[in-house]
Design a protein around this motif. Structure first.
Motif, mmCIF file in Angstrom:
data_model
loop_
_atom_site.group_PDB
_atom_site.id
_atom_site.type_symbol
_atom_site.label_atom_id
_atom_site.label_comp_id
_atom_site.label_asym_id
_atom_site.label_seq_id
_atom_site.Cartn_x
_atom_site.Cartn_y
_atom_site.Cartn_z
ATOM 1 N N UNK A 99 0.835 -1.202 0.000
ATOM 2 C CA UNK A 99 0.000 0.000 0.000
ATOM 3 C C UNK A 99 0.870 1.252 0.000
ATOM 4 N N UNK A 100 0.387 2.273 -0.704
ATOM 5 C CA UNK A 100 1.070 3.562 -0.723
ATOM 6 C C UNK A 100 0.095 4.602 -0.173
ATOM 7 N N UNK A 101 0.459 5.248 0.892
ATOM 8 C CA UNK A 101 -0.366 6.338 1.441
ATOM 9 C C UNK A 101 0.335 7.646 1.116
ATOM 10 N N UNK A 113 -1.632 -10.635 -2.051
ATOM 11 C CA UNK A 113 -1.128 -11.430 -0.914
ATOM 12 C C UNK A 113 -1.580 -10.903 0.433
ATOM 13 N N UNK A 114 -1.616 -9.571 0.587
ATOM 14 C CA UNK A 114 -1.995 -9.018 1.879
ATOM 15 C C UNK A 114 -3.459 -9.320 2.217
ATOM 16 N N UNK A 126 -4.694 -11.597 5.421
ATOM 17 C CA UNK A 126 -5.693 -11.090 6.371
ATOM 18 C C UNK A 126 -6.818 -12.099 6.558
ATOM 19 N N UNK A 127 -7.227 -12.758 5.480
ATOM 20 C CA UNK A 127 -8.313 -13.731 5.573
ATOM 21 C C UNK A 127 -7.863 -14.983 6.333
ATOM 22 N N UNK A 128 -6.653 -15.435 6.072
ATOM 23 C CA UNK A 128 -6.162 -16.645 6.744
ATOM 24 C C UNK A 128 -5.967 -16.413 8.250
ATOM 25 N N UNK A 129 -5.893 -15.148 8.646
ATOM 26 C CA UNK A 129 -5.715 -14.841 10.070
ATOM 27 C C UNK A 129 -7.021 -14.847 10.851
ATOM 28 N N UNK A 188 -12.391 -5.849 4.720
ATOM 29 C CA UNK A 188 -12.959 -4.502 4.597
ATOM 30 C C UNK A 188 -11.932 -3.468 4.166
ATOM 31 N N UNK A 189 -10.674 -3.697 4.514
ATOM 32 C CA UNK A 189 -9.633 -2.738 4.166
ATOM 33 C C UNK A 189 -9.343 -2.727 2.670
ATOM 34 N N UNK A 190 -9.869 -3.709 1.950
ATOM 35 C CA UNK A 190 -9.621 -3.832 0.509
ATOM 36 C C UNK A 190 -10.974 -3.813 -0.221
ATOM 37 N N UNK A 191 -11.493 -2.619 -0.499
ATOM 38 C CA UNK A 191 -12.863 -2.500 -1.022
ATOM 39 C C UNK A 191 -13.042 -3.043 -2.431
#
Length: 842
Positions: free
Chosen positions: A159-161, A531-532, A536-539, A688-691
């Motif tokens: 991610x780039x903010x 991958x991210x 997140x889902x596997x966690x 949710x962080x990945x809309x």
């Protein structure tokens, strides 16, 4: 005649509007591609038109040293490395997707000199570091972004903010893409994960050096096989081809619906001229008596049709341009920006409109004109109106029955087909011949069907209802032609409704039987799972397992020596529980063993493959191995039909890590005893962080499928709406002319006591029964087509036939209101007739 001209105008407007709109879209993209293409573009050999590779979610790259190599080529004025990626999602501080909603891509890249050809900075400045980003003005306006706002760009590499420090406006039309720019170093690291690399090199030629010569010089400097080189024209042509293929499909689909409107218009014009000729019988007889020959009479009517077609076509061309502008404005509201400055009206567009409108009108009017030419001079002594031709009616009935029989045979052969290809051919034959047959046999059907409908609809209205019934039956040929226009549109509506409902019902049943996973996670825009997101889902603690589903490309050689290049499904062993497949041989779980795979039953039959056979699998970009067929899945149903599978571990062992595809879908199941609501909530929270990704349980998936089919059908119904409008005009025209034809009769009925209110009701009821007759034929025919098409789709796994009775009955009821609406003006005019003038009328 005015209503007939309106019918021609609407049909021509649809054709011309489609041509102008698609030509404008193509011109817009052509202009954009021409402006943005460098004199020569150097890109990796594997790159596909600048798009990201479909398996890894990131572009192919060039080493930074390539720029220096290119600079040394003769004739190079400048060479600049560029970065561009389309596999990104841009969200604002509230995690809302800033991408296009029209299917246009979201593009991230580095700000470079080549961008100045199509962009200019209108606020702030270009990005200067890793915390700065520039966004295009259209996206900023649409999403209310300004300087100082934060954007998050999600890419495979992370991610780039960054804060918006600049806004750049397109100097050419932006068709709807959302674009963000970073400085070069940030773009290389964040988008490519490879500092110092580029996706392509933009090369500018020195004065006097042609693009072709520059390309040859660069080939000499860097080698012919190492890179893909394109001149500005070649790059623009390649991009244009991609856009053009989509626009061509869109254009021909819309022109197909315009053709349906023209077909419906033929019945309107045919009826109009038939009634006009009948009303002029004495006049034409008198002309024949004083010396006009049959050829002159025929030519006069055909010339009248040509004039009508010309006027309608000219009006249609103008309306078509207006329709195209309206479509452009509509697309603008949806996010696809098209400027009227780029409005493109090719010289062929008005020519096509004129030729179509005039020819269709002339063809429709030819048979009435031929009848006019056959009027005898003795007709001058008879009352207006020509008697029915019983011989022609008998011939018509026989011809209609033969055509319908041929069409019925075609539909039967469709249901008996064992393969979809031949079945599709028979379906087309069946649809065409049954449609023509029903049109031809319409007058014969009118006599029986209208009586049945009248018994249910008109008889309760007493003597007025009986008069309406007799008026509808007075000229079965006219009633049949009027109803046929409405029949065509409603037949297509019914057919597509049956097919759409059957598709949803079949997929829903298959989902219930085959899908064992509780949740499905993927992107509707086709983006791969990063991958991210997978991590997140596997966690999530409440899940029993997560299955990644990816596609690997390979060349597969069977024992008989035949080889095919196709995608292999690479999944985790848990996929056997997530997607329960019926087996032709072996166990599904066995396919996930070491050096094992599964194949579909059709492939196994065609290539004589059985359990235990070894297939040679050459993984694209990887190694070649022999894999044992440990399972043969039964190719039926709608999910994974014909797919071959290997385990993810087999794919990883034979495909280099940097070439390993990303999953396009994740499947997950909750632990036994875990609350479904709690697990569902946890999965949605993790993603949710990945809309860009949707999380669906089985109920969501069913609803999404229903919504997608519903949206498609609504769009088709909208396009068919023009044909139905023309059909309604046909009913209005028929009633209006029949009122004129029956002027004296109406006067006599009014003289012996028929009230204005009863007269208007009689005409409305006549219109209703004609509309219901057309609806009954159309819906019945359409349901037959739809049921036959479903039998063909059953060969592809869609085995459930579902008739959408609420839709069918709703359309039938709506047809009665269509009849009422169509009769408003003719009934009003009839009610205003002066009784004495009407009786005196000839």
């Amino acid at each position: 005649m005015a209503l007939s001209a309106v019918a021609v105008m609407l049909s021509v407007a649809f054709v011309c509007g489609t041509l102008v709109f698609t030509d404008t879209v193509n011109a817009t993209f052509d202009k954009l591609f021409a402006v943005t293409s460098a004199d020569v573009t150097v890109s990796p050999k594997e790159a596909k038109g600048g798009e990201d590779t479909p398996d890894r979610g990131r572009p192919e790259t060039l080493a930074g040293s390539t720029v220096e190599q290119v600079k040394r080529a003769e004739g190079v004025k400048s060479a600049e490395g560029a970065v561009m990626s389309m596999s990104v999602t841009v969200v604002n501080s509230e995690n809302e997707n800033m991408g296009s909603t029209t299917g246009a891509p979201t593009i991230a890249g580095n700000w470079n000199d080549n961008e100045l050809k199509s962009m200019k900075i209108t606020a702030g400045h270009a990005p200067r570091g890793p915390t700065e980003v520039m966004v295009d003005a259209d996206t900023a306006d649409k999403h209310h972004l300004g300087l100082g706002d934060e954007l998050r760009t999600i890419a495979v590499t992370g991610d780039i903010r960054a804060t918006i420090t600049g806004i750049a406006a397109f100097t050419v039309t932006n068709p709807g893409a959302a674009v963000v720019y970073f400085d070069t170093a940030t773009a290389q690291q964040a988008l490519l994960g490879s500092p110092g690399s580029f996706t392509h090199v933009n090369v500018t030629a020195r004065d006097g050096v042609s693009d072709e010569q520059l390309k040859r010089n660069i080939v000499t400097a860097v080698g012919a096989d190492a890179y893909k080189l394109q001149t500005a024209k070649e790059a623009a042509d390649a991009n244009r081809k991609d856009v053009g293929s989509f626009m061509d499909v869109m254009k021909y689909v819309m022109l197909g619906f315009a053709g349906i409107a023209f077909l419906v218009g033929i019945f309107l014009i045919f009826n109009t001229f038939s009634m006009l000729v009948a009303q002029r019988t004495r006049e034409i007889g008198l002309m024949r008596a004083i010396g006009a020959d049959s050829g002159q009479v025929l030519k006069s009517v055909v010339l009248e049709a040509y004039l009508l077609g010309f006027v309608g076509s000219v009006l249609g061309i103008g309306a078509g341009v207006g329709l195209a502008v309206g479509l452009m404005k509509l697309m603008g509201q949806m996010g696809m920006h098209l400027s009227t400055d780029d409005l493109t009206i090719a010289w062929t567009t008005p020519v096509i409109g004129l030729l179509l409108g005039i020819k269709v009108t002339a063809v429709a009017a030819f048979i009435p004109a031929r009848r006019a030419g056959k009027v005898s001079p003795m007709a001058a002594l008879r009352e207006s109106g020509t008697p029915g031709d019983k011989k022609a009616g008998a011939v018509r009935a026989v011809l209609g029955l033969v055509l319908t029989g041929i069409g019925g045979a075609g539909l039967y052969l469709t249901t008996a087909a064992e393969k979809a290809g031949p079945g599709s051919l028979w379906l087309g034959v069946g649809i065409v011949f049954t449609l023509i047959g029903f049109i031809v046999i319409g007058p014969l059907l009118a006599a029986g069907v209208v009586r049945v409908l009248s018994g249910a609809v008109l008889r309760p209205f007493g003597s007025v209802g009986r008069l309406a019934e007799r008026n509808a039956l007075r000229n079965p040929r006219r009633t049949g032609a009027t109803a046929a226009a409405l029949m065509i549109g409603l037949a297509l509506v019914a057919c597509l409704s049956v097919v759409g409902s059957s598709m949803v019902a079949s997929a829903t049943e298959e989902l219930d039987k085959s899908v064992g996973a509780d949740y499905m996670i993927n992107s509707q825009s086709g983006q791969l799972v990063m991958p991210q997101t997978e991590q997140a889902l596997r966690a999530v603690k409440g899940l029993d397992h997560v299955t990644a589903y990816r596609m690997v490309e390979a060349k597969i050689t069977a024992p008989d020596g035949s080889a095919v290049e196709e995608g292999l499904g690479a999944t985790d062993p848990t996929y056997a529980a997530d997607m329960r497949r019926k087996m032709a041989a072996g166990r599904q779980a066995a396919a996930y063993g070491k050096d094992s795979m599964s194949v579909g039953s059709i492939y196994a039959t065609e290539h004589h493959v059985k359990l235990g056979d070894e297939l040679t699998v050459a993984f694209t970009g990887g190694s070649t191995v022999k894999l044992k067929v440990a399972a043969i899945t039964l190719d039926e149903g709608t999910f994974d039909n014909g797919m071959k599978f290997v385990s993810t571990e087999v794919a990883r062992a034979n495909v280099p890590a940097d070439r390993m595809p990303l999953p396009f879908m994740l499947l997950a199941s909750a632990k036994d005893g875990e609350s479904d609501a709690a697990a569902y909530k946890a999965v949605k929270a993790a993603v949710a962080e990945y809309p860009q990704y949707d999380v669906r349980n089985r109920a969501d998936y069913k609803q999404a499928l229903k919504d997608q089919v519903g949206q498609l059908l609504n769009m088709v119904y909208g396009l068919l709406g023009l044909a139905i409008i023309v059909a309604v005009l046909g009913v209005v025209n028929t009633l209006a002319l029949s009122v004129v034809e029956r002027t004296r009769e109406i006067g006599l009925m009014r003289a012996i006591g028929l009230s204005r209110r009863q007269l208007r009701r009689m005409i409305r009821l006549e219109s209703v029964v004609i509309a219901l007759f057309g609806a009954l034929l159309g819906l019945g025919l359409g349901m037959g087509w739809g049921a036959t098409a479903q039998q063909l789709l059953a060969l592809e796994g869609l085995k459930v036939l579902e008739i959408p009775w609420p839709t069918i009955l709703g359309v039938f009821a709506a047809s009665a209101f269509v009849g009422l609406f169509a009769a408003l003006v003719p009934a009003f005019r009839a009610g205003r007739m002066n009784v004495l003038n009407a009786i005196a009328s000839e």
